[in-house]
Design an enzyme around this catalytic site. Structure first.
Site, mmCIF file in Angstrom:
data_model
loop_
_atom_site.group_PDB
_atom_site.id
_atom_site.type_symbol
_atom_site.label_atom_id
_atom_site.label_comp_id
_atom_site.label_asym_id
_atom_site.label_seq_id
_atom_site.Cartn_x
_atom_site.Cartn_y
_atom_site.Cartn_z
ATOM 1 N N GLY A 19 0.360 -0.874 0.234
ATOM 2 C CA GLY A 19 0.182 -0.375 -0.067
ATOM 3 C C GLY A 19 0.470 1.291 0.070
ATOM 4 N N LEU A 21 2.369 2.476 2.801
ATOM 5 C CA LEU A 21 1.610 3.398 4.168
ATOM 6 C C LEU A 21 2.560 4.138 4.340
ATOM 7 C CD1 LEU A 21 -1.149 1.049 4.787
ATOM 8 C CD2 LEU A 21 -1.313 3.137 3.170
ATOM 9 N N SER A 22 3.532 3.801 4.368
ATOM 10 C CA SER A 22 5.417 4.056 5.570
ATOM 11 C C SER A 22 5.884 4.610 5.972
ATOM 12 C CB SER A 22 5.461 2.760 6.154
ATOM 13 O OG SER A 22 4.457 2.108 7.224
ATOM 14 N N VAL A 26 12.040 3.176 3.593
ATOM 15 C CA VAL A 26 12.078 3.170 2.551
ATOM 16 C C VAL A 26 11.145 1.895 1.130
ATOM 17 C CG1 VAL A 26 13.925 2.759 0.652
ATOM 18 C CG2 VAL A 26 14.002 3.482 2.636
ATOM 19 N N ASN A 110 6.043 -5.282 16.291
ATOM 20 C CA ASN A 110 6.147 -4.088 17.013
ATOM 21 C C ASN A 110 4.454 -4.167 17.736
ATOM 22 O OD1 ASN A 110 6.446 -3.453 13.663
ATOM 23 N ND2 ASN A 110 7.471 -2.495 15.144
ATOM 24 N N ARG A 138 -1.810 1.274 11.359
ATOM 25 C CA ARG A 138 -1.114 0.777 12.449
ATOM 26 C C ARG A 138 -1.483 0.896 13.838
ATOM 27 N NH1 ARG A 138 4.588 -2.172 11.895
ATOM 28 N NH2 ARG A 138 3.474 -3.995 12.711
ATOM 29 N N GLU A 174 6.570 1.529 19.831
ATOM 30 C CA GLU A 174 6.489 0.674 18.827
ATOM 31 C C GLU A 174 6.883 -0.523 19.028
ATOM 32 O OE1 GLU A 174 5.802 1.747 15.142
ATOM 33 O OE2 GLU A 174 4.598 3.259 15.319
ATOM 34 N N ARG A 214 9.453 7.374 15.333
ATOM 35 C CA ARG A 214 8.128 6.928 15.977
ATOM 36 C C ARG A 214 8.404 5.910 17.028
ATOM 37 N NH1 ARG A 214 6.615 2.053 11.971
ATOM 38 N NH2 ARG A 214 7.343 2.717 9.894
ATOM 39 N N HIS A 250 12.905 2.076 13.380
ATOM 40 C CA HIS A 250 13.281 1.098 14.260
ATOM 41 C C HIS A 250 14.482 0.907 14.668
ATOM 42 C CE1 HIS A 250 8.562 -0.194 13.269
ATOM 43 N NE2 HIS A 250 8.919 0.594 14.122
ATOM 44 N N ASP A 252 15.867 -1.724 15.429
ATOM 45 C CA ASP A 252 15.057 -2.801 15.069
ATOM 46 C C ASP A 252 16.517 -3.261 13.366
ATOM 47 O OD1 ASP A 252 13.450 -3.037 13.599
ATOM 48 O OD2 ASP A 252 12.190 -4.497 14.386
ATOM 49 N N CYS A 371 11.311 -8.394 12.255
ATOM 50 C CA CYS A 371 9.759 -7.926 12.707
ATOM 51 C C CYS A 371 9.095 -8.774 12.743
ATOM 52 C CB CYS A 371 9.999 -7.164 11.393
ATOM 53 S SG CYS A 371 10.921 -5.742 10.753
HETATM 54 O O1 SUG Z 1 5.854 -0.282 9.910
HETATM 55 N N1 SUG Z 1 5.274 -1.918 6.757
HETATM 56 C C1 SUG Z 1 5.910 -1.737 8.348
HETATM 57 C C2 SUG Z 1 7.051 -2.154 8.547
HETATM 58 C C3 SUG Z 1 7.630 -2.891 9.948
HETATM 59 C C4 SUG Z 1 8.863 -3.334 10.297
HETATM 60 N N2 SUG Z 1 8.234 -4.021 12.071
HETATM 61 C C5 SUG Z 1 9.912 -3.269 12.802
HETATM 62 N N3 SUG Z 1 11.405 -3.270 11.663
HETATM 63 N N4 SUG Z 1 10.200 -3.859 13.553
HETATM 64 C C6 SUG Z 1 5.814 -0.495 9.026
HETATM 65 O O2 SUG Z 1 6.449 0.576 8.749
HETATM 66 C C7 SUG Z 1 4.176 -1.268 5.388
HETATM 67 C C8 SUG Z 1 2.477 -1.508 4.593
HETATM 68 C C9 SUG Z 1 2.614 -0.979 3.422
HETATM 69 O O3 SUG Z 1 2.489 -0.291 2.848
HETATM 70 O O4 SUG Z 1 1.584 -1.495 2.466
HETATM 71 C C10 SUG Z 1 4.076 -1.197 6.605
HETATM 72 O O5 SUG Z 1 3.400 -0.966 7.900
#
Ligand code: SUG
Length: 448
Positions: A19, A21-22, A26, A110, A138, A174, A214, A250, A252, A371
């Site tokens: 999506g 969305l974040s 990257v 998370n 999220r 997070e 975050r 994050h 991690d 993750c």
């Molecule tokens: O929160 N990606 C998640 C990835 C989370 C990774 N978690 C850790 N590093 N622990 C986030 O950014 C992308 C969804 C999208 O674009 O469809 C997303 O939510």
């Protein structure tokens, strides 16, 4: 008494999609709008769980969430039948429909922050669901996360659950992605390491310029208070704001710890020497000998780390005391990272072995091996008190694989999300899943 680190992996949900969305992640941004394969994503995750179980590690599974989240769309003003809500959102506000369909709960690092019983004032294992309030898609996870964790760790004698922190940016939390625990043995008192990206109330701390930080210091401190952690058992450190601006959303993504070992990139933190000294002295007070493995920027750049997810690996203890690193396939295809890993395992240090997993479906949204898992350190009595339905076994792996084969699509694009049939498919799948995992009623469609 024996103690374990149990890895609970997030099962990828049937709406897995790209999506975009974040902002600040990257991979999520660069794969936006590509078509995804939810079936393959779920099977890749299950294959990792099975492999770790076969290697002798304790493995559990954490259920995905109900998506599309029709109730969330209703809160935003869409009305009518469920199908009408979805169709109206698709027509008038596609980004909101996409957000309400995200399978992002798969990244269970998370989901919550977890403190083992040896660290807490009341001797119970404490869980605080993460509010994830930096991203709308999220931020809607935590109510169901709390119900699922409650159904997995139901025994109140051993497990304590806290609701997510207030859902404002000042308490952005997070979960375990910014939390690591060091200890000599999982059942002994340890040092909990909280890494934050900015302070919400103290302007003396620097902050990133481009991408959001975050996790706030104040959120980490609140979690430590809720869990009843001793000051002597906690270390706070600030992430280097410049790495956040390079896509390290994050901690991690740039560091991982296990047992007495921290594996980290040279540029990961601010005031690194002071932080390492504090970790070392606090761990020494509980009988541990802290060790750090620093990856120099001359060997692996921050950009290499972000692209390969070298640090989003699982660092696991083997019976002989040495450690194994579970990395994504992308580490093998990055020449510098792979060269570094060859040298690391050949050097006779604590990290002796690397195992590679294909997690491409999740990786394309910025989610690597670390993750996908929530670590819960448990002693034998506590492990016996966990709902046995969520502990991975060969028969459970078979049932879940067949369940995925039966219910999941192998292609998903934005258009598919607008199909009201998808909601019915997902609910049918999740209803069956709660029976397989013996969770009881945890989803909105089951309780409302
Ligand atoms: O929160 N990606 C998640 C990835 C989370 C990774 N978690 C850790 N590093 N622990 C986030 O950014 C992308 C969804 C999208 O674009 O469809 C997303 O939510």
């Amino acid at each position: 008494m024996k103690s374990y680190e149990v890895n609970f992996d997030g099962l990828v949900g049937p709406t897995h999609n790209y999506g975009g969305l974040s902002y600040g992640n990257v991979a999520s941004q660069s794969n936006s709008q590509q078509s995804s394969n939810p079936k393959e994503a779920a099977l890749q995750g299950l294959a990792k769980m099975k492999a770790l179980m076969d290697m002798g590690f304790q493995q559990g599974v954490l259920a995905p969430q109900e998506r599309p989240d029709v109730a969330a769309l209703r809160r935003l003003g869409f009305a009518g039948s469920d199908a009408q809500v979805i169709q109206q959102a698709a027509k008038e506000a596609m980004p909101l429909l996409v957000a309400s369909c995200s399978a992002s709960s798969m990244w269970v690092a998370n989901a919550a922050t977890v403190s083992p019983s040896a660290d807490t004032a009341d001797g119970r294992v404490h869980f605080t669901a993460a509010n994830l309030n930096c991203k709308y898609h999220r931020s809607i996870e935590h109510p169901t996360t709390s119900r699922v964790l409650g159904a997995m760790f139901a025994n109140q004698q051993h497990f304590a659950h806290h609701a997510a922190l207030p859902a404002v940016a000042q308490f952005g939390d997070e979960g375990a992605a910014n939390h690591t625990r060091f200890c000599r043995a999982y059942g002994e008192a340890g040092v909990e390491f909280f890494v934050f990206g900015r302070s919400a109330f103290d302007t003396r701390y620097p902050a990133p310029q481009k991408y959001p930080a975050r996790q706030t210091l104040e959120a980490s401190q609140a979690v430590a208070r809720l869990h009843g952690l001793r000051e002597e058992g906690v270390v706070y450190a600030q992430q280097n704001p410049s790495v956040i601006d390079q896509g390290v959303f994050h901690n991690d993504v740039i560091a991982v710890g296990n047992g007495e070992v921290l594996f980290y990139h040279e540029d990961a933190f601010l005031q690194t020497d002071k932080m390492l000294a504090e970790l070392s002295s606090k761990l020494a007070k509980v009988g541990g000998k802290f060790q750090s493995v620093c990856v120099p920027r001359s060997a692996v750049t921050v950009d290499d780390a972000v692209r390969s997810y070298l640090f989003n690996s699982q660092l696991l203890s083997r019976p002989d005391g040495s450690m194994l690193l579970i990395v994504p396939e992308e580490c093998r295809s990055n020449e510098r990272v792979w060269h570094y890993l060859q040298g690391l395992t050949g050097a006779g240090g604590v990290i002796r072995e690397v195992k590679v997993f294909d997690l491409k479906q999740s990786m394309q949204n910025g989610g690597g091996p670390a993750c996908l898992r929530l670590r819960v350190a448990l002693n034998e009595t506590e492990l016996a008190a966990v709902n046995p339905g969520v502990i991975m076994t060969a028969p459970l792996y078979d049932s879940l694989t067949q369940w995925v084969e039966r219910h999941y699509r192998d292609r998903m694009t934005e258009n598919d999300l607008a199909d009201p049939q998808l909601l019915l498919e997902c609910r049918a799948a999740l209803d069956e899943l709660t029976q397989i995992l013996k969770l009881g009623a945890v989803y909105p469609f089951q309780i409302n």
